[in-house]
Design an enzyme around this catalytic site. Structure first.
Site, mmCIF file in Angstrom:
data_model
loop_
_atom_site.group_PDB
_atom_site.id
_atom_site.type_symbol
_atom_site.label_atom_id
_atom_site.label_comp_id
_atom_site.label_asym_id
_atom_site.label_seq_id
_atom_site.Cartn_x
_atom_site.Cartn_y
_atom_site.Cartn_z
ATOM 1 N N CYS A 95 0.837 -1.207 0.000
ATOM 2 C CA CYS A 95 0.000 0.000 0.000
ATOM 3 C C CYS A 95 0.871 1.257 0.000
ATOM 4 C CB CYS A 95 -0.988 -0.032 1.180
ATOM 5 S SG CYS A 95 -2.317 1.161 0.980
ATOM 6 N N HIS A 221 -3.664 -5.452 0.886
ATOM 7 C CA HIS A 221 -3.043 -5.675 2.197
ATOM 8 C C HIS A 221 -3.058 -7.138 2.617
ATOM 9 C CE1 HIS A 221 -2.472 -1.546 3.644
ATOM 10 N NE2 HIS A 221 -3.548 -1.238 2.930
ATOM 11 N N GLU A 223 -1.378 -8.393 4.940
ATOM 12 C CA GLU A 223 -1.237 -8.464 6.409
ATOM 13 C C GLU A 223 -2.563 -8.219 7.127
ATOM 14 O OE1 GLU A 223 -0.826 -5.891 4.672
ATOM 15 O OE2 GLU A 223 -1.061 -4.058 5.841
#
Lengths: 274, 982
Positions: A95, A221, A223
């Site tokens: 990002c 994302h 994560e």
């Protein structure tokens, strides 16, 4: 002993903890390091195998997202980042980190020209921040980050995620197999259609690599989609597993990237060897 | 001479395309818009320096930047890049207004050049098309707020002749004749003069006034008497400080004052009273840790962590500058979290907006003759949505939960709620983390941003109604990145080093509030106002002291730690300053260049406020229940109900707010395949802990039109019901109260208030759900004129927002609202009564009615306990609490979310339209897998109102009693179209 991962933070980056959690979870010795501390001692990178520039809003996205933080890294770390990448290491920009690494010119670095900006990540076609879950198809089969992954279901959350570049650059990326991830719709091409392609990105590009595949940047994302409980369809999956009399798997798609990184350095083998 | 850098985007620009799409329907001649980013550097840089700067501002792949200097021709290709256009419009900030882009540009320049230069930002639009003056004005009005921004226009010819837009540097010019403090001649002042000072402010030498103190005659007389006893006049600093400290905003005088027979006041008696009684009754099960004593309330999360919550309002500033008001609201309440205990980490934001219908063109004026118009509902809505977006997203705090509520009485005074949940280890540095106290001898350290005239009189201003005299300096814009830097430094590093004894944020009242409050624990303070860093020179001492410039924290730091602390901040790009000392001599002291400008006792400052006993009256509102025919086409009515503003989807807001950052989202704001906007969300704020936080909010402002007692009960019941439906355990659920009232100087309004407070006192006690934090905003009135100069007073409907925060032991017990499988059983839990008074249905038909929803507390409590039990066994496949629009809307939302359908039979105890749209509280619809039928019914066996009303079907349609037959996609369209275009 194990491999070391560094997650950079400061000046409005904000996803360092969950990113570090991913590295930590798969067995890396993980440290969150403020960019100013790294700038004081860039040699720190010599003892590190993987680095991440995580998501966030460095400098509020002002003057172009990732631009000011990239300038800070460029001026304070000098050539040490390039030296890091020249070694057999892994780098991931997620990002805002993707925007930073692109602005640093560490990716796509066509013809090995690390440091030259070759693509841009700009305002979404809707000019609006979008937070939603998307599907991606893995296009690149050689990047260490993406081994044995076909698709990824993880969220996006950004206002400037639209990859843009000259046609010539796009053709080279295609030819070099540097387009790592594309947004998809029901397993097929998203074909630019919102919300499957959430930002109008050229050729549905969600992530690219350098020529080695060891440097990966992506706007979505992983994560934030490492575990089943984080998923947008968690309640449905949980219900289905319960009806089927099965336990719901803890892991979801995002963790695979971190597992691949651990695999690449033989983290588990190292741990066993103690 | 200054230099201007214009950055042109050569590729397609999403920002420009979106502007074109927005304006083309209104301006037929519009062909094309381009957006040019402009950075203006105040001092002239050398050629090599400016070249480096230009490079740093330009993305070489997609952009081309040009240097514009007075009297010099730009680079050769400038003309070809600019190309043909018809109009240029430039939007920039006015002097003294926070310019975040300019701030980053300045830091970037400093990085690149190694030296500081003043840089400001602006944005230029180049427009192609035949535009009238009215068109130009429309674009300007849509893109700038004249309170904080300038908008310049040039047609192409003028642009050419002038060699461009010209170079503008906004600079604050304070024409103060030297900086000094004045005595305010109070000792011999008449009551008339006291009233004038209280209302309009201290007089300057030229006869102008400094802006409202918001002090009543009673207060002014108390100040006069006090200073008479001292034999001197107060200084302006002293009087301003008292106005600040005694303001309704800071002292909550209405809640503290004796009211009728309640001598201890509403707050102590009802709110704190409920919590104290609940805590005592719960005994060992008490989960409260820190309530009502700090910037937020804190309860037990798990064995290691405490979770805090606070909800603020930022109403008055949002009426004047919706973006600035809302962003300041959200980053402000983030600081409340950082200033809780030793400093909690912000992990969740929430929001709420009460607004007028954005589709209506309503305009009022603060002054006569159409002077000082209110902003349009559309502008206010877009502004407040964008403000929270910017503040929340940039701070890296997920913003999952929120609401929008519409009533045209919010037209002049929108309500903007902003809340932040935090987590902090229960023990920090070996001590309970909620404990803090400034010690005598501690240095007063301020960190973050510098002080300007922002928000002067913010606290006193929010304590009065908005009118013509409302000060523009009350407007301010938050800077989330400056705040993020010190937030990380404090919460993630410094806190755990034990370098400070206490920490608090600078919010309303600025240093006057933060230092004044912290000084209470040490017993005094002595602060040097000339040591406070300023954004620009020329501010008066009193202005520095009460300025509400954002992004500042105040800490009490033992002398030996000061140097280390400031150095640690510096390493994180944060500035911190030593500005004084906490003392124990009982005095509140300020100096300016070694001269004392304030010296009052702490006692008078905090307790000198005169008590104002309040009396109340109450008259129930409402009309007779209307008589009307049952609708012939129930399907059509349901579609109309789904499209109503208070019922339709708010997905456009949720999708702009990052609700996944920190990786903690479990159940987000948009649920199910059909994407329905949820009333409650579930998060896992500590990644290493399985525990979850359930957030909910409840309100029912229109019920106030009949009886605030039932309005308040519905708000509380909704917050509890929404949370329990999403998986919460009512046995670990705390509440926050935000009271937004109007005309609180009228006995009738106070009577409504007293009823509301008594109502939630009793209901909270039955539910054993303690209040842990709250806030009030008592004068949400608009006073002005309509277009014909008729005086207008618009009071908001008395509004109570109850926010719920529940803790669950495992996020696996979260329940989403969407049914998941055909064949599952649909249960209605709860009793539906003829209670359409003040409902969405009656409002839709133009009625108010009389039968406002009432309820049986014990019956509802039994339901929530039973559902909590079912949650722990994960028996509910889906659950949705019945809210606005009643059963009909809830069943439709469940169908939409599932993408499936439902066959439903409702009993005929009521006429079908009343059955469908009654807003009886205490109801939840759940779906249960057939194999869990017995287990579920067993859990519910002690609760009387359990009905299986149908099944989930594969056929995507909602059928109710053969009277409603609606295809799910049609329901979805009705639900999503109203605000879908925003």
């Amino acid at each position: 002993m194990t491999a070391r991962a560094l997650v950079i933070t400061g000046y409005g980056l904000n996803s360092e903890e969950e990113t570090a959690h991913g590295f930590d979870h798969v067995g890396f010795e993980t440290e969150i390091l403020h960019i100013n501390d790294l700038a004081d001692n860039p040699k720190e990178l010599d003892n590190v195998q993987a680095i991440s520039v995580p998501g966030g809003f460095s400098y509020g996205d002002d003057t172009g997202s990732g631009n000011a933080f990239a300038q800070k890294m460029r001026l304070t770390l000098g050539d040490s980042l390039k030296e890091f990448i020249a070694r057999d290491t892994l780098t991931i920009g997620i990002c805002n980190g993707c925007q930073v690494v692109v602005n640093l010119g560490l990716v796509p670095a066509i013809n090995g020209e690390y440091g030259a900006r070759q693509v841009a990540v700009t305002h979404n076609a809707s000019a609006r921040y979008q937070c939603r879950w998307i599907d991606m198809k893995v296009e690149n089969k050689t990047s260490p980050w993406l081994q044995n992954i076909e698709t990824l279901h993880v969220p996006v959350a950004h206002g400037e995620g639209r990859f843009m570049m000259e046609d010539k650059t796009l053709n080279t990326l295609k030819a070099n197999d540097q387009i790592a991830l594309r947004y998809s719709k029901n397993g097929e091409s998203a074909n630019g259609e919102f919300p499957f392609n959430p930002n109008g990105s050229t050729d549905d590009i969600a992530g690219i690599t350098d020529e080695s595949g060891r440097v990966l940047v992506l706007m979505p994302h992983p994560e934030r989609g490492m575990f089943s409980w984080q998923r947008d369809d968690y309640a449905a999956l949980k219900d289905k597993a319960r009806r089927d009399g099965q336990a719901l798997s803890d892991n979801s798609d995002g963790i695979k990237l971190f597992q691949n990184a651990a695999e690449y350095f033989g983290v588990n083998a190292m741990k066993k060897a103690g | 001479m200054s230099q201007r850098i214009e950055v042109f985007t050569l590729f397609e620009d999403g920002r420009a395309k979106t502007l074109e799409q927005n304006f083309t329907p209104k301006i037929s001649g519009l062909k094309k818009i381009r957006v040019i980013d402009v950075y203006t550097i105040e001092e002239d840089l050398a050629q090599n320096q400016i070249d480096d700067c230009i490079k740093s501002f330009e993305n070489p792949v997609t952009q081309r930047a040009f240097l514009i200097e007075d009297g010099k021709a730009p680079a050769n290709d400038y003309e070809s890049v600019v190309g043909k256009f018809d109009h240029a419009i430039e939007i920039g900030f006015l002097a003294g207004v926070t310019d975040n882009i300019g701030h980053t540009a300045q830091e970037l320049t400093e990085l690149t050049l190694g030296e500081k230069h003043n840089v400001c930002s602006s944005r230029m639009l180049l427009i192609n098309g035949k535009l009238s003056e009215a068109d130009i004005n429309l674009i300007k009005a849509a893109l700038h707020n004249p309170l904080i921004q300038r908008a310049a226009h040039k047609d192409a010819e003028t642009f050419q002749n002038d060699n461009g837009m010209g170079i503008t540097i906004p600079k604050v010019q304070l024409d103060n004749q030297g900086v000094a403090t004045d005595d305010v001649k109070l000792l011999d002042a008449s009551d008339e003069e006291l009233i004038k000072i209280g209302k309009e402010g201290i007089a300057n030498q030229d006869g102008t006034r400094r802006g409202p103190l918001g002090m009543s005659l009673l207060y002014m007389q108390a100040v006069q008497a006090h200073f008479k006893s001292l034999g001197r006049n107060p200084t302006d600093v002293e009087l301003e400080t008292l106005a600040q400290t005694w303001s309704e905003h800071c002292k909550h005088t209405i809640f503290a004052s004796p009211i009728d027979e309640i001598k201890t006041g509403l707050y102590k008696h009802y709110i704190k009273g409920a919590t104290n009684e609940i805590r005592t009754a719960r005994g060992d099960d008490d989960f409260c840790i820190s309530v009502f004593s700090d910037n937020a309330g804190g309860i037990i999360f798990d064995d290691n962590w405490m979770i805090s919550d606070k909800v603020e309002t930022h109403n008055s500033p949002s009426a004047l500058d919706p973006f600035g008001g809302a962003i300041t609201g959200i980053v402000g309440v983030n600081r409340d979290c950082m200033g809780f205990g030793q400093g909690a980490k912000p992990v969740l934001n929430r929001y709420g907006f009460c607004l007028a219908d954005p589709r209506k063109d309503i305009e009022f004026y603060r002054g006569k003759n159409k002077m000082n118009a209110t902003l349009s509902p559309d502008t206010i809505m877009k502004g407040v949505v964008a403000g929270v977006e910017s503040g929340g997203n940039q701070s890296g705090i997920p913003t999952p939960q929120g609401f929008m509520y519409f009533d045209d009485r919010y037209v002049g005074k929108p309500l903007v709620f902003a809340g932040t949940v935090g987590v902090i280890p229960r023990i920090v540095n070996g001590k309970p983390s909620h404990e803090k106290a400034a010690q005598p001898g501690d240095r007063i350290i301020m960190c973050g941003g510098k002080v300007g005239r922002d928000g002067i009189h913010g606290a006193t201003f929010s304590s009065v109604a908005l009118d013509e005299g409302s000060p523009a300096t009350a407007v301010q814009i938050g800077d989330p990145i400056t705040q993020k830097k010190f937030s990380d430094a404090i919460i993630k590093e410094i806190r755990d080093l034990g370098l400070y004894n206490a920490i608090t944020d600078n919010g309303a009242g600025g240093l006057a509030s933060s230092v004044g409050e912290m000084g209470e624990s040490s017993g005094g303070f002595n602060l040097a106002l000339d040591k406070v860093p300023l954004k620009y020179p020329g501010m008066q001492p009193w202005e520095i002291w009460i300025s509400e410039s954002q992004e500042r924290m105040t800490m009490a730091v033992p002398k030996e730690n000061v140097e280390k602390l400031i150095a640690l901040f510096a390493k994180r790009g944060v500035e911190a300053w030593d500005i004084g000392e906490f003392t124990n001599d009982g005095q509140a002291k300020l100096t300016w260049e070694n001269e004392t400008v304030m010296d009052m006792t702490m006692e008078f400052l905090h307790d000198g406020i005169p008590e104002t006993p309040l009396v109340t009256t109450f008259t129930r509102g409402g009309e007779a229940e209307p008589e009307f025919a049952e609708p012939k086409d129930h399907t059509a009515t349901l579609m109309e109900m789904l499209a109503r503003l208070n019922i339709c989807s708010k997905e456009f807001v949720a999708a702009q707010y990052d609700h996944n950052v920190q990786g903690s989202a479990v159940l987000g704001p948009i649920q199910g395949k059909g994407r329905v906007f949820a009333d409650a969300t579930v998060s896992r704020p500590v990644l290493d802990s399985k525990y979850g936080a359930v957030l909910s909010q409840g309100l029912a402002p229109r019920y106030s039109d009949i009886d605030t007692h039932h309005m308040a009960r519905a708000a509380l019941d909704s917050a509890v019901r929404f949370a329990v439906a999403a998986g919460a355990d009512i046995d670990h659920l705390a509440l926050l109260d935000n009271i937004c009232w109007c005309s609180s100087d009228e006995p009738e309004r106070l009577g409504q208030l007293k009823r509301a407070m008594a109502a939630i006192y009793h209901l909270a006690k039955t539910y054993r759900t303690p209040f842990i934090s709250g806030k009030d905003s008592m004068f949400n009135d608009f006073k002005g004129y309509d277009a014909d100069n008729n005086p207008v007073h618009i009071a908001i409907p008395p509004t109570l927002l109850i926010s719920g925060i529940g803790v669950i032991k495992d996020v696996a017990q979260a329940v989403s609202l969407d049914p998941k499988q055909a064949g599952d059983l649909v249960y209605l839990l709860g009793e539906t009564k003829d209670e359409c008074g003040a409902s969405e249905y009656y409002d839709h038909l133009g009625f108010l009615g009389n039968n406002v929803p009432e309820m049986n507390d014990d019956v509802n409590y039994a339901l929530y306990r039973a559902v909590s039990k079912a949650n722990k066994q994960q028996l509910c496949v889906s659950a949705l609490a019945v809210g606005f629009g009643g059963l009909g809307v809830a069943l439709a939302k469940k169908s939409i979310a599932s993408g499936l359908g439902m066959d439903i039979i409702l009993d005929d105890a009521l006429r079908l339209d009343k059955m469908l749209y009654s807003e009886s509280q205490g109801r939840i619809i759940v779906t249960i897998a057939p194999q869990d039928k017995d287990a579920f019914e067993k859990i519910m066996s002690d609760y009387p109102h359990v009905q299986q009303i149908g099944t989930v079907t594969d056929n995507p349609a909602l059928n109710i009693n053969g009277q409603v037959a609606a295809a799910t996609p049609d329901l979805e369209r009705a639900y999503k179209s109203t605000l879908g275009g925003y």
